[in-house]
Scaffold this motif. Sequence first.
Motif, PDB file in Angstrom:
ATOM      1  N   ARG A 190       0.835  -1.210   0.000  1.00 44.51           N
ATOM      2  CA  ARG A 190       0.000   0.000   0.000  1.00 44.51           C
ATOM      3  C   ARG A 190       0.867   1.257   0.000  1.00 44.51           C
ATOM      4  NH1 ARG A 190      -4.695  -2.272   4.238  1.00 44.51           N
ATOM      5  NH2 ARG A 190      -5.104  -4.148   2.969  1.00 44.51           N
ATOM      6  N   GLN A 191       1.984   1.202   0.718  1.00 47.35           N
ATOM      7  CA  GLN A 191       2.909   2.330   0.697  1.00 47.35           C
ATOM      8  C   GLN A 191       3.488   2.510  -0.706  1.00 47.35           C
ATOM      9  OE1 GLN A 191       3.767   4.745   2.897  1.00 47.35           O
ATOM     10  NE2 GLN A 191       5.048   5.562   1.237  1.00 47.35           N
ATOM     11  N   ALA A 192       3.851   1.414  -1.335  1.00 51.65           N
ATOM     12  CA  ALA A 192       4.427   1.492  -2.681  1.00 51.65           C
ATOM     13  C   ALA A 192       3.439   2.074  -3.678  1.00 51.65           C
ATOM     14  CB  ALA A 192       4.883   0.102  -3.130  1.00 51.65           C
ATOM     15  N   LEU A 193       2.168   1.738  -3.535  1.00 51.27           N
ATOM     16  CA  LEU A 193       1.162   2.294  -4.437  1.00 51.27           C
ATOM     17  C   LEU A 193       1.069   3.806  -4.311  1.00 51.27           C
ATOM     18  CD1 LEU A 193      -1.760  -0.295  -4.206  1.00 51.27           C
ATOM     19  CD2 LEU A 193      -0.274   0.129  -6.170  1.00 51.27           C
ATOM     20  N   THR A 194       1.241   4.324  -3.102  1.00 51.31           N
ATOM     21  CA  THR A 194       1.189   5.778  -2.929  1.00 51.31           C
ATOM     22  C   THR A 194       2.360   6.465  -3.632  1.00 51.31           C
ATOM     23  OG1 THR A 194       2.489   5.894  -0.867  1.00 51.31           O
ATOM     24  CG2 THR A 194       0.117   5.446  -0.665  1.00 51.31           C
ATOM     25  N   GLU A 195       3.420   5.704  -3.912  1.00 55.27           N
ATOM     26  CA  GLU A 195       4.578   6.251  -4.618  1.00 55.27           C
ATOM     27  C   GLU A 195       4.541   5.900  -6.103  1.00 55.27           C
ATOM     28  OE1 GLU A 195       8.330   5.748  -2.528  1.00 55.27           O
ATOM     29  OE2 GLU A 195       7.256   5.512  -0.623  1.00 55.27           O
ATOM     30  N   ARG A 196       3.368   5.453  -6.573  1.00 59.54           N
ATOM     31  CA  ARG A 196       3.082   5.209  -7.982  1.00 59.54           C
ATOM     32  C   ARG A 196       3.808   3.994  -8.564  1.00 59.54           C
ATOM     33  NH1 ARG A 196       2.475  11.293 -10.701  1.00 59.54           N
ATOM     34  NH2 ARG A 196       0.925  12.059  -9.197  1.00 59.54           N
ATOM     35  N   ALA A 197       4.205   3.085  -7.720  1.00 59.23           N
ATOM     36  CA  ALA A 197       4.714   1.813  -8.223  1.00 59.23           C
ATOM     37  C   ALA A 197       3.540   0.971  -8.710  1.00 59.23           C
ATOM     38  CB  ALA A 197       5.479   1.079  -7.130  1.00 59.23           C
ATOM     39  N   SER A 198       3.811   0.037  -9.600  1.00 63.02           N
ATOM     40  CA  SER A 198       2.746  -0.816 -10.133  1.00 63.02           C
ATOM     41  C   SER A 198       3.137  -2.283 -10.223  1.00 63.02           C
ATOM     42  CB  SER A 198       2.343  -0.331 -11.529  1.00 63.02           C
ATOM     43  OG  SER A 198       3.453  -0.386 -12.421  1.00 63.02           O
ATOM     44  N   ALA A 199       4.420  -2.586 -10.050  1.00 66.83           N
ATOM     45  CA  ALA A 199       4.908  -3.955 -10.192  1.00 66.83           C
ATOM     46  C   ALA A 199       5.747  -4.318  -8.978  1.00 66.83           C
ATOM     47  CB  ALA A 199       5.739  -4.091 -11.472  1.00 66.83           C
ATOM     48  N   ALA A 200       5.731  -5.605  -8.620  1.00 69.19           N
ATOM     49  CA  ALA A 200       6.445  -6.075  -7.432  1.00 69.19           C
ATOM     50  C   ALA A 200       7.470  -7.124  -7.812  1.00 69.19           C
ATOM     51  CB  ALA A 200       5.455  -6.667  -6.421  1.00 69.19           C
ATOM     52  N   TRP A 201       8.548  -7.172  -7.041  1.00 67.63           N
ATOM     53  CA  TRP A 201       9.537  -8.234  -7.208  1.00 67.63           C
ATOM     54  C   TRP A 201      10.062  -8.642  -5.838  1.00 67.63           C
ATOM     55  CZ3 TRP A 201      14.409  -7.766  -5.254  1.00 67.63           C
ATOM     56  CH2 TRP A 201      14.909  -6.469  -5.021  1.00 67.63           C
ATOM     57  N   LEU A 202      10.605  -9.820  -5.769  1.00 66.99           N
ATOM     58  CA  LEU A 202      11.281 -10.288  -4.564  1.00 66.99           C
ATOM     59  C   LEU A 202      12.238 -11.405  -4.959  1.00 66.99           C
ATOM     60  CD1 LEU A 202       9.781 -13.210  -3.920  1.00 66.99           C
ATOM     61  CD2 LEU A 202       8.042 -11.728  -2.918  1.00 66.99           C
ATOM     62  N   GLN A 203      13.116 -11.750  -4.047  1.00 65.04           N
ATOM     63  CA  GLN A 203      14.067 -12.833  -4.247  1.00 65.04           C
ATOM     64  C   GLN A 203      13.868 -13.859  -3.136  1.00 65.04           C
ATOM     65  OE1 GLN A 203      18.016 -10.704  -5.815  1.00 65.04           O
ATOM     66  NE2 GLN A 203      17.134  -9.681  -4.068  1.00 65.04           N
ATOM     67  N   VAL A 204      13.891 -15.120  -3.504  1.00 64.89           N
ATOM     68  CA  VAL A 204      13.686 -16.171  -2.517  1.00 64.89           C
ATOM     69  C   VAL A 204      14.557 -17.353  -2.890  1.00 64.89           C
ATOM     70  CG1 VAL A 204      11.639 -16.994  -3.793  1.00 64.89           C
ATOM     71  CG2 VAL A 204      11.969 -17.669  -1.410  1.00 64.89           C
ATOM     72  N   GLU A 205      15.260 -17.907  -1.908  1.00 64.34           N
ATOM     73  CA  GLU A 205      16.115 -19.057  -2.179  1.00 64.34           C
ATOM     74  C   GLU A 205      15.268 -20.246  -2.611  1.00 64.34           C
ATOM     75  OE1 GLU A 205      19.007 -19.921   0.815  1.00 64.34           O
ATOM     76  OE2 GLU A 205      19.926 -17.929   0.686  1.00 64.34           O
ATOM     77  N   SER A 206      15.797 -20.988  -3.565  1.00 58.93           N
ATOM     78  CA  SER A 206      15.020 -22.017  -4.251  1.00 58.93           C
ATOM     79  C   SER A 206      14.571 -23.153  -3.342  1.00 58.93           C
ATOM     80  CB  SER A 206      15.839 -22.584  -5.413  1.00 58.93           C
ATOM     81  OG  SER A 206      16.291 -21.538  -6.253  1.00 58.93           O
ATOM     82  N   ASP A 207      15.186 -23.297  -2.150  1.00 67.00           N
ATOM     83  CA  ASP A 207      14.817 -24.393  -1.252  1.00 67.00           C
ATOM     84  C   ASP A 207      14.002 -23.934  -0.048  1.00 67.00           C
ATOM     85  OD1 ASP A 207      16.778 -22.992   0.052  1.00 67.00           O
ATOM     86  OD2 ASP A 207      18.074 -24.709   0.458  1.00 67.00           O
TER      87      ASP A 207
END
Length: 319
Positions: A275-292
């Motif tokens: 919700r904070q990111a939306l207020t800054e006009r972001a529209s796409a999300a990403w993250l990194q997660v270890e495969s296991d």
Amino acid sequence: MEIRITPADVGKRVSVRRVERAADGASSFTDTVGVLVSWTGGVLLITKKDGEIVHIAESALVAGKVVPPAPARRRGPAASFEELAPVLARSWQPVESEPLGGWTLRAAGGFTRRANSALPLGDPGIPVAEALARVKAWYEERGLTPYVQAATGGAGTQEVLCARLAELGWVREVSADVRIAALAPLADVAADVSAVRLSRECDGEWLARYGKVRDAATAVRVLSSGPSVWFASVPGRAIGRLVVDGRWAGFSAVEVAPEHRRQGLATAVMAALARQALTERASAAWLQVESDNAAALALYDRMGFTVHHAYHHFRAAGS
């Protein structure tokens, strides 16, 4: 079945079938899909999506063809590796860096491999073997293990470089998925965010929950780096981190105390940050997660994150 590939197809994505014969004479077939990174001395090297490098004897081939790039994903934003890779790098910046042509040498006193690995996003300007020798020397001068971070599994990723690293004795040590999703649905999930506090700074309690810190000052410098950084916390129970960079919102360090898991806290932290990111006009999300990391993978599957590419840390042999 027909073999429709030649050494001229090195660098392309291919699908091949090879025959394997057991000691009793029985035969079986194995299929491999990936980037053909070399074809020399009667042996094909193919780098698969997950970074595994497969050696196939030319004499074992029974079929092969060039195949188009992986189809566009039906969910989530469109993104190229060339766009996304610099965004990831800006979200987790080192204390010290130095260019090597189109590569960047990064150091932060050993705090996380991401901040203490060479990032090759261009041509080093010298032969790869020479560039890797410089990488190794640079890190050893600082008392750090030499690492190179390289990606596979997407259009424009670095399968050929990964194969070259393996050929030169660098060991693939840790792999992670980079996942992407539309941002708005993350903010719309039914979650009680009333207990989630957002701050521009991470305090001692936040760092203690993160739990991967030896030198607090260095950790804070890395964690606070990025265009627009926010820290979320549910005091005594959960934390998370957000970096907003143009249209992209990057999520990391989502940690929940073991005794408070399965209470929806990770979802609440993600929702509050989204919700904070939306207020800054972001529209796409990403993250990194270890495969296991099965628990995290299940959570992010439910949230609509899909794999964009994988990245790997290669360690210099003997280091």
